[in-house]
Design a protein around this motif. Structure first.
Motif, PDB file in Angstrom:
ATOM      1  N   THR A   2     -12.555  17.262 -28.443  1.00 14.35           N
ATOM      2  CA  THR A   2     -11.288  16.675 -28.868  1.00 14.35           C
ATOM      3  C   THR A   2     -11.424  15.981 -30.198  1.00 14.35           C
ATOM      4  N   ASP A   3     -10.412  15.547 -30.814  1.00 17.29           N
ATOM      5  CA  ASP A   3     -10.626  15.125 -31.929  1.00 17.29           C
ATOM      6  C   ASP A   3     -10.698  13.618 -31.945  1.00 17.29           C
ATOM      7  N   GLU A   4     -10.361  12.998 -30.597  1.00 17.30           N
ATOM      8  CA  GLU A   4     -10.411  11.562 -30.397  1.00 17.30           C
ATOM      9  C   GLU A   4     -11.792  11.015 -30.421  1.00 17.30           C
ATOM     10  N   PRO A   5     -11.782   9.793 -31.187  1.00 11.91           N
ATOM     11  CA  PRO A   5     -13.284   9.230 -31.504  1.00 11.91           C
ATOM     12  C   PRO A   5     -13.712   8.562 -30.199  1.00 11.91           C
ATOM     13  N   LEU A   6     -14.970   8.376 -29.885  1.00 11.21           N
ATOM     14  CA  LEU A   6     -15.578   7.876 -28.706  1.00 11.21           C
ATOM     15  C   LEU A   6     -15.508   6.171 -28.878  1.00 11.21           C
ATOM     16  N   ASP A   7     -15.270   5.721 -27.670  1.00  9.88           N
ATOM     17  CA  ASP A   7     -15.226   4.320 -27.524  1.00  9.88           C
ATOM     18  C   ASP A   7     -16.705   4.018 -27.049  1.00  9.88           C
TER      19      ASP A   7
END
Length: 108
Positions: A2-7
Motif C-alpha cells: 500500500t502507499d500508506e506510510p508506516l507508523d
C-alpha cells in the motif's frame, strides 16, 4: 503493498519520558538482588600483589639498562695508533714503528 506510510512512533525511544528511568531502575534492581559470586577480599596481601607487576617491570628495565652500560664499558678498547685503527696486522705494526724513528730518537 500500500502507499500508506508506516507508523513508527511505537519505536521512538523519546516518546515515553520515564522509559529510560524505568529501564535503569530495573537493571539496578536485578544487580542488587544477586550477591557477588566472586567477592574480592582486600587486605595487606592484596595490596602487595597489586604492586608485583609494576615492580617486576621496573626491575627489568633497570637491569636491561645496567647490562647495556656494562657491555659498552667492557667492549673492545679504542685503537692506540692509526695503523691499528685501519687494520694493519700486529706483526707489521712493530716494524713500522721502528722505521718511523730517526737515529736521534725523534719521530718523523
Amino acid at each position: 503493498m500500500t502507499d500508506e506510510p508506516l507508523d513508527l512512533t511505537p519505536l521512538d525511544p523519546d516518546r515515553d519520558d520515564g522509559a529510560a528511568d524505568r529501564f535503569v531502575a530495573g537493571v539496578m534492581n536485578r544487580i542488587a538482588a544477586r550477591p557477588d559470586p566472586h567477592p574480592v577480599s582486600i587486605g595487606p596481601l592484596w595490596g602487595a600483589a597489586s604492586f608485583a607487576t609494576p615492580i617486576a617491570l621496573a626491575a627489568t628495565v633497570i637491569l636491561t639498562i645496567a647490562a647495556m652500560a656494562l657491555s659498552r664499558r667492557n667492549g673492545p678498547a679504542a685503537p692506540e695508533t692509526v695503523a691499528e685503527s685501519i687494520g694493519v696486522p700486529g706483526e707489521f705494526r712493530g716494524s713500522l714503528a721502528a722505521n718511523a724513528t730517526v737515529s736521534g730518537g725523534e719521530r718523523r
